[in-house]
Design an enzyme around this catalytic site. Sequence first.
Site, PDB file in Angstrom:
ATOM      1  N   ASP A  53       0.835  -1.210   0.000  1.00 13.62           N
ATOM      2  CA  ASP A  53       0.000   0.000   0.000  1.00 13.62           C
ATOM      3  C   ASP A  53       0.868   1.259   0.000  1.00 13.62           C
ATOM      4  O   ASP A  53       0.359   2.377  -0.085  1.00 13.62           O
ATOM      5  CB  ASP A  53      -1.013  -0.007   1.152  1.00 13.62           C
ATOM      6  N   SER A  54       2.194   1.071   0.038  1.00  9.91           N
ATOM      7  CA  SER A  54       3.127   2.184  -0.197  1.00  9.91           C
ATOM      8  C   SER A  54       2.843   2.818  -1.561  1.00  9.91           C
ATOM      9  O   SER A  54       3.284   3.945  -1.827  1.00  9.91           O
ATOM     10  CB  SER A  54       4.573   1.693  -0.133  1.00  9.91           C
ATOM     11  N   ASP A  92      -1.094  -6.206  -0.199  1.00 14.37           N
ATOM     12  CA  ASP A  92      -1.355  -5.537   1.079  1.00 14.37           C
ATOM     13  C   ASP A  92      -2.837  -5.230   1.231  1.00 14.37           C
ATOM     14  O   ASP A  92      -3.474  -4.744   0.286  1.00 14.37           O
ATOM     15  CB  ASP A  92      -0.638  -4.168   1.061  1.00 14.37           C
ATOM     16  N   LYS A 122      -1.266  -9.413   2.960  1.00 19.30           N
ATOM     17  CA  LYS A 122      -0.467  -8.943   4.108  1.00 19.30           C
ATOM     18  C   LYS A 122      -1.321  -7.996   4.941  1.00 19.30           C
ATOM     19  O   LYS A 122      -2.005  -7.133   4.394  1.00 19.30           O
ATOM     20  CB  LYS A 122       0.809  -8.241   3.636  1.00 19.30           C
ATOM     21  N   GLU A 124      -1.138  -5.518   8.594  1.00 17.20           N
ATOM     22  CA  GLU A 124      -0.298  -4.935   9.636  1.00 17.20           C
ATOM     23  C   GLU A 124      -0.912  -5.229  10.997  1.00 17.20           C
ATOM     24  O   GLU A 124      -2.135  -5.291  11.134  1.00 17.20           O
ATOM     25  CB  GLU A 124      -0.196  -3.407   9.453  1.00 17.20           C
ATOM     26  N   GLU A 191       9.611  -4.344  10.149  1.00 18.63           N
ATOM     27  CA  GLU A 191      10.068  -3.058   9.589  1.00 18.63           C
ATOM     28  C   GLU A 191      10.645  -2.158  10.676  1.00 18.63           C
ATOM     29  O   GLU A 191      10.049  -1.977  11.750  1.00 18.63           O
ATOM     30  CB  GLU A 191       8.894  -2.335   8.899  1.00 18.63           C
TER      31      GLU A 191
HETATM   32  O1  KIV Z   1       3.559  -1.103   1.599  1.00 18.54           O
HETATM   33  C1  KIV Z   1       4.694  -1.590   1.444  1.00 18.54           C
HETATM   34  O2  KIV Z   1       5.364  -1.395   0.421  1.00 18.54           O
HETATM   35  C2  KIV Z   1       5.229  -2.417   2.522  1.00 18.54           C
HETATM   36  C3  KIV Z   1       6.676  -2.741   2.483  1.00 18.54           C
HETATM   37  C4  KIV Z   1       7.449  -1.551   2.871  1.00 18.54           C
HETATM   38  C5  KIV Z   1       7.028  -3.909   3.309  1.00 18.54           C
HETATM   39  O3  KIV Z   1       4.531  -2.770   3.422  1.00 18.54           O
END
Ligand code: KIV
Length: 276
Positions: A53-54, A92, A122, A124, A191
């Site tokens: 989600d970056s 994510d 994924k 968090e 992280e």
């Molecule tokens: O959103 C993302 O790119 C991430 C990575 C930094 C692990 O969670």
Amino acid sequence: MSANMDNGKKINRVSIPDLASRKNGEPVVSLTAYTAPMAKILDPHCDFLLVGDSLGIVLYGMDSTLGVTLDMMINHGLAVVRGSRKACVIVDMPFGTYQESPEQAYRNCVRVMAETGCGAVKVEGGREMTETVTFLVERGIPVMGHIGLKPQSFNVAGGYRAHGRDRDEAEKIKEDARAISNAGAFSIVIEGVIEDLAADITREIHAVTIGIGASAQCDGQILVTEDAIGMFSEFTPKFVKRFSETGDEIGKAAAKYAKEVKARTFPADVHCYRNK
Ligand code: KIV
């Protein structure tokens, strides 16, 4: 490996059991990808591609990941699955789509898996996500966790900083790792934590640890691709290494193009259609 067919040719994609078997083995290599062409370039070199989600920050210019939606993740997840052949694709879950209840998480994870064809999701979070991770895994959804610095919680955690220097904080992060691993996550991204803590967690838990700013003691590594190739320079954390200066190269190419357009040397004869 799981077999897909592409024009009658068998493609072996890295599977979740393949990734899980890398505990204490050859380091897992992973990078983020948000688009089909980038996925195609990275695919031969990576065990998994994370549609992080970056992308809200890196691709859409947002200030944080909080504005990323499920539809954005599904669209980019599908593009990355289409662009890759070998790497496992992990998507994510964005802020607000899984924290409310295990049922909410299940509904949204099912959409992501069914509509993208990805291999896992994924999420968090630590101890507070135990019930949800168990619920998802028991219903056939492979889960990767994400602990330490959690970008979706930066408003509560107080910005981006290294975690685990303080003893109490280190103990809580360890408990998070144990909880998510015992709940059935096959892997956990760690992280922004100090090296000793990442090493202790990696030794202790079953799940394969993937470090980003967590030292080479983890079972594998991930970086945001645009950070690693010099395509994003708004903010560069200490843990990022630039493996190329692709942003500069693109700038140079655009400058060359502009010069040739203005000089009318591009397009040249070879680029023109003419009557025979
Ligand atoms: O959103 C993302 O790119 C991430 C990575 C930094 C692990 O969670």
